[in-house]
Motif scaffolding. Structure first.
Motif, PDB file in Angstrom:
ATOM      1  N   THR A 238       8.675  19.672 -19.412  1.00  0.00           N
ATOM      2  CA  THR A 238       8.922  18.446 -20.177  1.00  0.00           C
ATOM      3  C   THR A 238       9.279  18.812 -21.610  1.00  0.00           C
TER       4      THR A 238
ATOM      5  N   LYS B 209      15.983  14.656 -16.097  1.00  0.00           N
ATOM      6  CA  LYS B 209      15.698  13.232 -15.954  1.00  0.00           C
ATOM      7  C   LYS B 209      15.068  12.709 -17.241  1.00  0.00           C
ATOM      8  N   LYS B 210      15.614  11.617 -17.752  1.00  0.00           N
ATOM      9  CA  LYS B 210      14.999  10.963 -18.909  1.00  0.00           C
ATOM     10  C   LYS B 210      13.816  10.149 -18.426  1.00  0.00           C
ATOM     11  N   ILE B 211      12.685  10.287 -19.088  1.00  0.00           N
ATOM     12  CA  ILE B 211      11.472   9.594 -18.677  1.00  0.00           C
ATOM     13  C   ILE B 211      10.866   8.848 -19.855  1.00  0.00           C
ATOM     14  N   SER B 212       9.941   7.966 -19.541  1.00  0.00           N
ATOM     15  CA  SER B 212       9.184   7.281 -20.581  1.00  0.00           C
ATOM     16  C   SER B 212       8.125   8.245 -21.086  1.00  0.00           C
TER      17      SER B 212
ATOM     18  N   THR C 222       3.651  13.995 -24.398  1.00  0.00           N
ATOM     19  CA  THR C 222       3.824  14.016 -22.942  1.00  0.00           C
ATOM     20  C   THR C 222       3.862  15.446 -22.393  1.00  0.00           C
TER      21      THR C 222
ATOM     22  N   LYS D 296       7.578  22.009 -13.267  1.00  0.00           N
ATOM     23  CA  LYS D 296       8.033  20.853 -14.040  1.00  0.00           C
ATOM     24  C   LYS D 296       7.900  21.161 -15.519  1.00  0.00           C
TER      25      LYS D 296
ATOM     26  N   CYS E 276      12.316  11.594 -24.420  1.00  0.00           N
ATOM     27  CA  CYS E 276      11.572  12.505 -23.570  1.00  0.00           C
ATOM     28  C   CYS E 276      12.346  12.781 -22.282  1.00  0.00           C
ATOM     29  N   TYR E 277      12.375  14.046 -21.875  1.00  0.00           N
ATOM     30  CA  TYR E 277      13.070  14.460 -20.650  1.00  0.00           C
ATOM     31  C   TYR E 277      12.193  15.425 -19.861  1.00  0.00           C
ATOM     32  N   GLU E 278      12.467  15.508 -18.553  1.00  0.00           N
ATOM     33  CA  GLU E 278      11.824  16.521 -17.733  1.00  0.00           C
ATOM     34  C   GLU E 278      12.828  17.124 -16.760  1.00  0.00           C
TER      35      GLU E 278
END
Length: 400
Positions: A170, A4-7, A12, A168, A159-161
């Motif tokens: 990142t 998942k691409k995240i902010s 992070t 989890k 950024c991805y996780e």
């Protein structure tokens, strides 16, 4: 395999801090940055294939090659510390030792990276005192990303996780690059951070494979820098089972690093000096994936294709010519070519199309060129940008 691409940014992932400041190497913008991991991290890197390599790159390559570990990265912009002789080597070492002293860590755990003008001595009377003022923070990623820019017009981050072994994980990255971009390994400078647990040799494998299909597939001007380098740090604070190619979640991790590298590569291509458009070339039907990328890079690197895109001229003749001289195995009678949704060649024969419609499509800020060689099962992509009057203006006055 869900990612998942995240902010987020390079701080992070768990255990990373960063900062950046204006030391005075550049007139106004930030020019000195620092990333630090809470604990020593597995490290991997890829480096320029230019025979002329800058002093900080050589130092970093030697240290990572010996230990496979990095805990901090000190980076500056405005001065490349390249072609600076024995003094350049000494200055890179001084930057490394000053950073280690600031952070109270071993000096061989500090990577050094520089970018900027080639052939000028590093102003150590400015740099060394500035290093002593660096204070890494959890919210300092933006300052670091700004500090590595040269002719870039914006900072480049991603950024991805994902869930790996029920933990989890990142992975984030930042990069700089706008001109002197035809990386034979990477961008001018790129930095990736992750809290994944992985040994250095497997991290190197993942980075090298991702680089081949991302950073190695972009071009702005066909020039390979003396300072090109991408470094990834993996500090293991996610506490996942250590990753190897035999781990069931290995494909998830490689997708994480591949996605981050592709994002940064495309941002570099989009921010090419003077650029107004991103060009993506998608090649299908090659004898191999390698030859598909070879064709894509030939087309996206053609100055005539780049100027045609700038001028919104659907000149497919320049595309077919670049395919022909790419060096790949092609059947000259079976090639299909489209710009956007508009097909212009079928089996190497021209089709009628609306010039007005093609021009309207090429006025967009992203131009897709698709090619089907119908010669095999290989596929590949490359990215670049248009070539504008501003590219000449920027580079005609780079040192002034």
């Amino acid at each position: 395999m869900t990612i998942k691409k995240i902010s987020g940014n390079i701080t992070t992932p768990l255990g990373f801090k960063a900062t950046g400041l204006h030391s005075g190497v550049k007139k106004e913008r930030k020019d000195l940055g620092l990333i630090i991991s809470e604990q020593p991290a597995s490290a991997a890197a890829v480096y320029t294939l230019n025979a002329i390599k800058a002093a900080p790159l050589r130092l970093t390559k030697e240290n990572i090659g010996e230990t496979g570990r990095v805990q901090a990265i000190i980076a500056n912009s405005g001065n490349a510390n390249a072609c600076t002789g024995p003094q350049g080597d000494a200055d890179a070492l001084t930057m490394q030792e000053a950073t280690a002293s600031l952070l109270n860590i071993q000096s061989n755990l500090v990577a050094v990276a520089s970018t900027g003008v080639i052939g000028q001595p590093m102003p150590m009377d400015i740099i060394k005192p500035a290093i002593e003022k660096l204070v890494p923070e959890k919210d300092g990623a933006e300052e670091f990303s700004e500090a590595i820019l040269t002719t870039d017009t914006f900072a480049k981050t991603t950024c991805y996780e994902a869930e790996i072994a029920e933990k989890k994980v990142t992975l984030a990255g930042t990069a700089k690059g706008s001109g002197m971009i035809k990386p034979n390994m990477a961008t001018m400078l790129g930095f990736l951070t992750t809290d994944a647990e992985i040994e250095p040799q497997y991290l190197q494998q993942a980075l090298s494979e991702a680089t081949d299909t991302t950073f190695n597939c972009i071009t702005v001007d066909g020039d390979t820098s003396t300072n090109d380098m991408v470094i990834v740090m993996a500090n293991g604070l996610a506490r996942n089972d250590s990753l190897t190619p035999d781990h069931p979640d290995w494909p998830t991790f490689t997708k994480l690093i591949q996605s981050a590298c592709e994002d940064l590569a495309k941002l570099i291509a989009r921010d090419g000096e003077g650029a107004t458009k991103l060009i993506e070339v998608d090649v299908q039907g090659a004898i191999s994936d390698t030859e598909a990328v070879q064709v894509a890079k030939s087309v996206v690197g053609s100055s005539l294709v780049k100027t045609a895109v700038y001028g919104t001229d659907a000149n497919w003749g320049r595309i077919i010519a670049a395919i022909g001289y790419s060096g790949a195995s092609v059947n000259p009678d079976t090639i299909d070519t489209s710009i956007g949704h508009i097909q212009m060649l079928k089996d190497s024969q021209p089709l009628d199309f609306s010039e007005e419609e093609a021009t309207a499509y090429m006025e967009q800020d992203t131009v897709l060129i698709t090619i089907d060689l119908k010669n095999g099962e290989g596929s590949g992509k490359a990215w670049g940008c248009d070539l504008t009057y501003d590219y000449v203006r920027i580079n005609a006055s780079y040192r002034s």
